[in-house]
Design an enzyme around this catalytic site. Structure first.
Site, short mmCIF file in Angstrom:
data_model
loop_
_atom_site.label_atom_id
_atom_site.label_comp_id
_atom_site.label_asym_id
_atom_site.label_seq_id
_atom_site.Cartn_x
_atom_site.Cartn_y
_atom_site.Cartn_z
N HIS A 69 7.93 25.48 -34.16
CA HIS A 69 7.25 26.50 -33.36
C HIS A 69 5.79 26.54 -33.80
CE1 HIS A 69 11.05 29.05 -32.29
NE2 HIS A 69 11.21 27.75 -32.07
N GLU A 71 3.90 28.92 -34.78
CA GLU A 71 3.67 29.68 -36.01
C GLU A 71 4.05 28.87 -37.24
OE1 GLU A 71 5.24 32.73 -32.92
OE2 GLU A 71 5.53 30.62 -33.39
N CYS A 99 9.46 34.84 -33.04
CA CYS A 99 10.92 34.89 -33.03
C CYS A 99 11.41 35.23 -34.44
CB CYS A 99 11.49 33.54 -32.58
SG CYS A 99 11.32 32.24 -33.83
N CYS A 102 10.30 32.61 -37.15
CA CYS A 102 8.87 32.67 -37.47
C CYS A 102 8.51 33.97 -38.18
CB CYS A 102 8.05 32.48 -36.21
SG CYS A 102 8.27 30.83 -35.48
#
Length: 170
Positions: A69, A71, A99, A102
């Site tokens: 992701h 992040e 999410c 993260c």
């Protein structure tokens, strides 16, 4: 002459922006990179002492990695560039509410502050679905600012998913 006038106009626009909006613009540039790569357009940056320490955009498909992701990519890059897994003096700017994965990584890295654009009503782990950040039983808390350039961040995602649905209908 025309060029200098544009520069002056650009400076006026830039000076009217808050520092959070300026950094979020960079996160949006990262989201655009994800879009161009065919990924869900989410971008993130880590800022430490006024400098970008890490950049990331969603790379799940590119890397065949469910943890890639935006992040996570930005956190990994920042930790490497700063030489420390703890990012105590850093801020994360993300175009989408993180999410649970993260948000957990932000907590483990001890990030000082999170600024994000659009809420994620399906998987957000800050305010929307599951409040991972600043959960009372955890040993770290951080400042959170939500909604910075939220309209632009959300529209980028909505346009991406509209396009995906249109492709599936064809």
């Amino acid at each position: 002459m025309h060029r200098s006038r544009l520069t002056a106009e650009a400076k006026m626009v830039f000076s009217a922006m808050t520092p959070d909006e300026v950094w979020m613009e960079e996160a949006l540039r990262q989201a655009q990179r994800a879009l161009e790569a065919g990924e869900v357009p989410v971008g993130a940056i880590v800022v430490c002492h006024g400098q970008i320490a890490g950049r990331g955009f969603n790379r799940n498909l590119l890397d065949n990695d469910p943890s890639a992701h935006a992040e996570m990519v930005a956190l990994r890059q920042a930790a490497r560039s700063l030489g420390n897994h703890r990012l105590l003096e850093c801020e994360m700017y993300a175009t989408l509410e993180p999410c649970p994965m993260c948000a957990g990584a932000l907590m483990h890295a001890r990030v000082r502050r999170l600024v994000y654009g659009a809420d994620d009503p399906k998987a957000g782990a800050v305010h929307s679905v599951l409040p991972v950040l600043n959960y009372p039983a955890l040993n770290h808390s951080m400042q959170v600012e939500r909604g910075v350039l939220a309209g632009r961040c959300g529209e980028l995602l909505q346009a991406f998913f509209r396009g995906r649905r249109a492709e599936q209908k064809s």
